[in-house]
Every structure is written in C-alpha cells, then in structure tokens.
Design a protein around this motif. Structure first.
Motif, PDB file in Angstrom:
ATOM      1  N   VAL A 151       0.835  -1.202   0.000  1.00  0.00           N
ATOM      2  CA  VAL A 151       0.000   0.000   0.000  1.00  0.00           C
ATOM      3  C   VAL A 151       0.872   1.255   0.000  1.00  0.00           C
ATOM      4  CG1 VAL A 151      -1.639   1.347   1.354  1.00  0.00           C
ATOM      5  CG2 VAL A 151      -2.005  -1.110   1.051  1.00  0.00           C
ATOM      6  N   LYS A 152       1.988   1.193   0.744  1.00  0.00           N
ATOM      7  CA  LYS A 152       2.874   2.361   0.851  1.00  0.00           C
ATOM      8  C   LYS A 152       3.803   2.517  -0.344  1.00  0.00           C
ATOM      9  CE  LYS A 152       1.908   3.779   5.151  1.00  0.00           C
ATOM     10  NZ  LYS A 152       1.501   5.158   5.504  1.00  0.00           N
ATOM     11  N   THR A 153       4.198   1.410  -0.982  1.00  0.00           N
ATOM     12  CA  THR A 153       5.217   1.475  -2.031  1.00  0.00           C
ATOM     13  C   THR A 153       4.652   1.396  -3.436  1.00  0.00           C
ATOM     14  OG1 THR A 153       5.598  -0.928  -1.917  1.00  0.00           O
ATOM     15  CG2 THR A 153       6.976   0.480  -0.511  1.00  0.00           C
ATOM     16  N   THR A 154       3.331   1.213  -3.570  1.00  0.00           N
ATOM     17  CA  THR A 154       2.703   1.206  -4.895  1.00  0.00           C
ATOM     18  C   THR A 154       1.511   2.157  -4.879  1.00  0.00           C
ATOM     19  OG1 THR A 154       1.064  -0.545  -4.484  1.00  0.00           O
ATOM     20  CG2 THR A 154       3.295  -1.254  -5.084  1.00  0.00           C
ATOM     21  N   SER A 155       0.941   2.364  -6.053  1.00  0.00           N
ATOM     22  CA  SER A 155      -0.246   3.220  -6.161  1.00  0.00           C
ATOM     23  C   SER A 155      -1.537   2.413  -6.087  1.00  0.00           C
ATOM     24  CB  SER A 155      -0.208   3.987  -7.492  1.00  0.00           C
ATOM     25  OG  SER A 155      -0.175   3.083  -8.585  1.00  0.00           O
ATOM     26  N   ALA A 194      -7.726  -2.876  -1.433  1.00  0.00           N
ATOM     27  CA  ALA A 194      -8.468  -4.027  -1.962  1.00  0.00           C
ATOM     28  C   ALA A 194      -7.686  -4.723  -3.063  1.00  0.00           C
ATOM     29  CB  ALA A 194      -9.832  -3.576  -2.473  1.00  0.00           C
ATOM     30  N   ALA A 195      -7.043  -3.944  -3.930  1.00  0.00           N
ATOM     31  CA  ALA A 195      -6.272  -4.523  -5.031  1.00  0.00           C
ATOM     32  C   ALA A 195      -5.065  -5.291  -4.508  1.00  0.00           C
ATOM     33  CB  ALA A 195      -5.833  -3.427  -5.995  1.00  0.00           C
ATOM     34  N   VAL A 196      -4.401  -4.736  -3.491  1.00  0.00           N
ATOM     35  CA  VAL A 196      -3.254  -5.431  -2.901  1.00  0.00           C
ATOM     36  C   VAL A 196      -3.700  -6.742  -2.262  1.00  0.00           C
ATOM     37  CG1 VAL A 196      -1.551  -5.325  -1.045  1.00  0.00           C
ATOM     38  CG2 VAL A 196      -1.884  -3.353  -2.536  1.00  0.00           C
ATOM     39  N   GLY A 197      -4.793  -6.699  -1.493  1.00  0.00           N
ATOM     40  CA  GLY A 197      -5.284  -7.910  -0.854  1.00  0.00           C
ATOM     41  C   GLY A 197      -5.669  -8.985  -1.858  1.00  0.00           C
ATOM     42  N   ALA A 198      -6.328  -8.576  -2.940  1.00  0.00           N
ATOM     43  CA  ALA A 198      -6.719  -9.536  -3.976  1.00  0.00           C
ATOM     44  C   ALA A 198      -5.502 -10.154  -4.647  1.00  0.00           C
ATOM     45  CB  ALA A 198      -7.608  -8.851  -5.012  1.00  0.00           C
ATOM     46  N   ALA A 199      -4.489  -9.347  -4.939  1.00  0.00           N
ATOM     47  CA  ALA A 199      -3.286  -9.856  -5.598  1.00  0.00           C
ATOM     48  C   ALA A 199      -2.553 -10.855  -4.703  1.00  0.00           C
ATOM     49  CB  ALA A 199      -2.369  -8.688  -5.967  1.00  0.00           C
ATOM     50  N   LEU A 211      10.462   0.768   5.266  1.00  0.00           N
ATOM     51  CA  LEU A 211       9.776  -0.453   4.853  1.00  0.00           C
ATOM     52  C   LEU A 211      10.654  -1.285   3.919  1.00  0.00           C
ATOM     53  CD1 LEU A 211       6.213   1.034   4.214  1.00  0.00           C
ATOM     54  CD2 LEU A 211       6.991  -0.244   6.208  1.00  0.00           C
ATOM     55  N   ARG A 212      11.329  -0.623   3.006  1.00  0.00           N
ATOM     56  CA  ARG A 212      12.228  -1.341   2.088  1.00  0.00           C
ATOM     57  C   ARG A 212      13.406  -1.958   2.848  1.00  0.00           C
ATOM     58  NH1 ARG A 212      11.159  -0.850  -3.184  1.00  0.00           N
ATOM     59  NH2 ARG A 212       9.733   0.804  -3.864  1.00  0.00           N
TER      60      ARG A 212
END
Length: 463
Positions: A53-57, A61-66, A182-183
């Motif tokens: 969530v922090k490192t992408t746009s 919901a999209a992150v959880g689905a992926a 985070l990285r």
C-alpha cells in the motif's frame, strides 16, 4: 573393580530436561535456520499488505486480492514438492525453499503492478511451502530417533517466539512509516533468509543416505509406546529414483494415512480461529473492546511459547493417538465455550473468553507435536515426500477454504461457526483411533534422558 559412575549432567542439561527441551548440542545451524524463518514470517504476516500500500499506487483491496491470488496459485504445488523430497531429501528442499523465498522478497522490492505482486507472492509462498514440507522430515533426521516429540514441540515454540518478535519488529518499522524504512525491512528479510538457506545446506548427517548404518532413524533400545507402522518397508533416500513404486496412487490407497490427513483438516480449521473469527465475533457479537481480543491473543502466544516444550515432556511418554484425542476434545470444549458466550451476561463474557482461549491453546499445544511426527513416521521412507505432499494439501486447501466458510457461517448466525468447529473436532476422533497400531511394537519416543548417536549435524567438533 570400582563401580563406574556416569558423570553428573551439566547445569544446562538439567535446565533442558526440566523445560522439556531436546538436546541442542551440535544443532545450532538447524535451530538458527528455524528461528530466522519464524522471524521472517512474523515480519511478513504483519507487514506485506502495508508494504505494498505504501510502495505502490494500488488500493488496499487490489493489494489484498493480488496477495490472495498469488497464494492460491501455490495450492497444487505440494504434490510436485513431494516428488522433489523423495528425490533430493529434506535438507536440499528446505534450503531451496529459503532461497526461493529470497527471490520472492527481492521481487517484492521491485513490484509496482498487481500482476507483479501476484507473481512474487506466488514465489514467496512456494518457498514457504517447500520449507515447511521439508522441515518435518528434517526434524526427524536431526532428532536421530530420540526426543522426537521434544524436537517437534521445540520447533513449534521457536516458531511462536520468532513470529512474535518478528511481528513486534514489523510494528516498529510501520510506526516509522517511511518507504525507505519499509524497504529496509524487506532487504533484511532477503539477507536473513539467504543465511538460513546456507545454514541448512551445510548441515552434515542430515540426509538419510548419510545416516550411520544407512538408517535415518536409529531405534533406541527401550521399548516404550509403539511407532505407527509405515505403509511399506522403509528404504534409504538414495533408492528413491525409479523405485518409488506406485507414487501418489500408493498414498491414495493408504486409508490409514488419509485418516490422519482428514483429522488434520479439523486442526487446520481450528488454527484459523484467531486470524479469521475471533476479532469480528468478539467485537460485533459479544460487544467487547478490541483490547480484550488483543489480550487473549497475547495469552495464546505466551502459553505456546512457555508451555509447548514442557508439554512435550508429557507427550513423549504417551501414545500419539491418546494425545490427539485429548487435543480434539479440548478443541471441541473451547468451541462450545466460545459459542455459549452469546447467552452469558456481560460481566461473564470476558472470563468466558479467557477460559475458551486457554482450552483452545491447550489443544494447540497438544496437537502440534504428534500430528507433525505422525505425518513423517507413518510414511514409508522411499515415498515420504509424496505422503507429505498429500498431508500438506490439508493445510493448503483447509487454509484457503476456512476463511470463506467460517465467515459465511458467521454471517448466517453467530453460533454457527462454533457449532461447525465443535462438530468436526468430535467427528475426527474415530478417525484417530488406531492410527498408531502395529503388530510389532517398536519405540515411539525415547526417554528424555536418552542421547542421540554421535553424529554432528553442524560440522562442529563433538564435545
């Protein structure tokens, strides 16, 4: 002649015996590799969603689905990993699992699109599956036929401690909140998992073909509880290629082993209670504060960390079937208590939650060593990887189905998931009866004072 006296045990050995710890001498690499994996899993479980969530746009919901899709893609792979276990042995598979996870964590650092998250989550989960499928047979080899229940209990306790510390470290990183921080945590995971793989691959005496006398599991002399009879006579791992007659057809014909797999599904569903049910049930249906949920989760983690090895002292002197029946009964009792909290007055709900969590945790502590050990020793050695591939499906499929099924039951009625969980725990008891029965009794677990044959796994000098 003067009578010979055995030297008094060292202070450390007395501590090990008192706390139910196995003999750790010469096993530093194996222990360190397990601790690193547990720390890494603690970081990842509390960290991955926020990382993306922090490192992408992408949206939450999209992150959880992926991440979910990436994990689902791994479901059929235990069967393939089982073949690799039979061919190459657990040491190589466990080390490869660590290094595959390293590749996945590196991929995380460069992921920006949903498809990239799916790909690298698949890689990370594939590595984790390989690690845990190989770690049980590797634990048996490390134990060298003695203190096996203690070793499985110790690995379980180590995992809980590592996950707890990793989760705390992840919380600190998240509180900092910078992308660079985070990285840095992800880079730390890359380095530590690479080290863990190196530690495992350099273990000596950790392949069945290297065991003294050609046997991976020397049998102690004392006849205590009986080992479950393997489905076929055991052979050295070096004989696997071309000789694993029947393959997965043999596993599917072994109804006794399939009963163990079916029993484990009830434990898999039970293991999801904290992550899937507890918080939403307590907050929405019992009207208790979220801090109460946090407190009972901490109670669970603390009990496992402090009591798992002590329980292993008791478990190793009992038949595994007896222990598993007790675990199923404790689970059933816990779920009944969870369900009856709906009709208790408000002042009794918190006490009931604590009681239910204690019962649930006792079941968890009792079930882990015998299920892990039975999954290995009930399998013929030349097909052990394939057997473990089928066993791992109980975790993979159960873990994928449980969230959807339990939440759907909860939506249909607050008591329904607890009725379901209690029912499958009770129904699993007949499946367990007789799993460890065999015509000729041999040792199930050596007495606590037994010492493994002199075989150094870390390549260090035997003291």
């Amino acid at each position: 002649m003067m009578p010979q006296h055995s030297p008094a045990p060292s202070a450390w050995r007395r501590v090990q015996t008192a706390w139910g710890l196995p003999d750790l001498a010469g096993k530093g690499r194996f222990v360190t590799a397990n601790l690193i994996d547990s720390l890494g899993n603690g970081l990842v479980m509390a960290f991955t969603v926020v990382f993306f969530v922090k490192t992408t746009s992408l949206s939450l919901a999209a992150v959880g689905a992926a991440l979910t899709v990436g994990q689902l893609l791994v479901l059929p792979f235990p069967l393939f990993i089982g073949r690799l276990l039979d061919k190459y042995g657990p040491r190589i598979v466990v080390a490869a699992g660590n290094w595959i996870s390293v590749a996945g964590f590196i991929g995380f650092l460069f992921s920006h699109a949903a498809w990239q998250i799916v790909l690298w989550q698949f890689v990370v989960q594939l590595g984790a599956t390989a690690f845990w499928m190989g770690n049980s047979p590797l634990t048996v080899l490390v134990a060298r036929g003695v203190e096996r229940a203690r070793w499985f209990g110790f690995v379980r306790a180590l995992r809980n401690v590592g996950v707890g510390i990793g989760g705390a470290a992840s919380a600190v990183a998240l509180s900092i909140g910078t992308v660079a921080g985070l990285r840095a945590v992800m880079v730390l995971n890359v380095v530590t998992f690479a080290i863990a793989g190196r530690l495992v691959i350099t273990l000596r005496g950790a392949d069945t073909s290297e065991a003294a006398g050609g046997s991976a599991e020397p049998k102690p002399a004392d006849p205590e509880p009986a080992d479950p009879e393997p489905a076929e006579p055991e052979r050295a791992t070096g004989e696997t290629t071309g000789q694993a007659s029947g393959g997965y057809r043999t596993v599917l014909k072994d109804t006794r082993y399939l009963r163990l797999v079916a029993t484990n599904i009830s434990f898999v569903f039970a293991s999801t209670v904290i992550s899937v049910l507890l918080a939403v049930y307590a907050v929405d249906n019992l009207d208790v504060g979220a801090w109460i949920v946090g407190a009972v989760v901490v109670l669970n983690a603390a009990m496992v960390a402090l009591l798992q090895t002590l329980a292993s002292r008791w478990i190793e002197t009992r038949r595994p079937v007896t222990v598993l029946v007790l675990a199923l009964l404790f689970n059933a009792a816990a779920f009944v208590v969870f369900g009856t909290l709906l009709v208790l007055p408000g002042w009794a709900v918190i006490a009931g939650l604590l009681i239910a969590m204690v019962l649930y945790t006792v079941a968890e502590i009792l079930s882990s060593p015998p299920t892990s050990e039975l999954s290995v020793v009930m399998a013929p050695e030349h097909l052990r990887g394939r057997y473990l591939g089928v066993y791992q499906l109980s975790w993979s499929i159960g873990g994928a189905v449980a969230p959807a099924l339990l939440t759907a039951l909860l939506a249909g009625g607050a008591a329904l998931p607890w009725v379901f969980l209690a029912a499958i725990s009770v129904l699993a008891i007949p499946l367990v009866i007789g799993l460890d029965r065999r015509p000729a009794a041999t040792n199930w677990a050596a007495p606590a004072g037994d010492v493994a044959p002199v075989e150094q796994l870390d390549g260090d000098t035997v003291g």
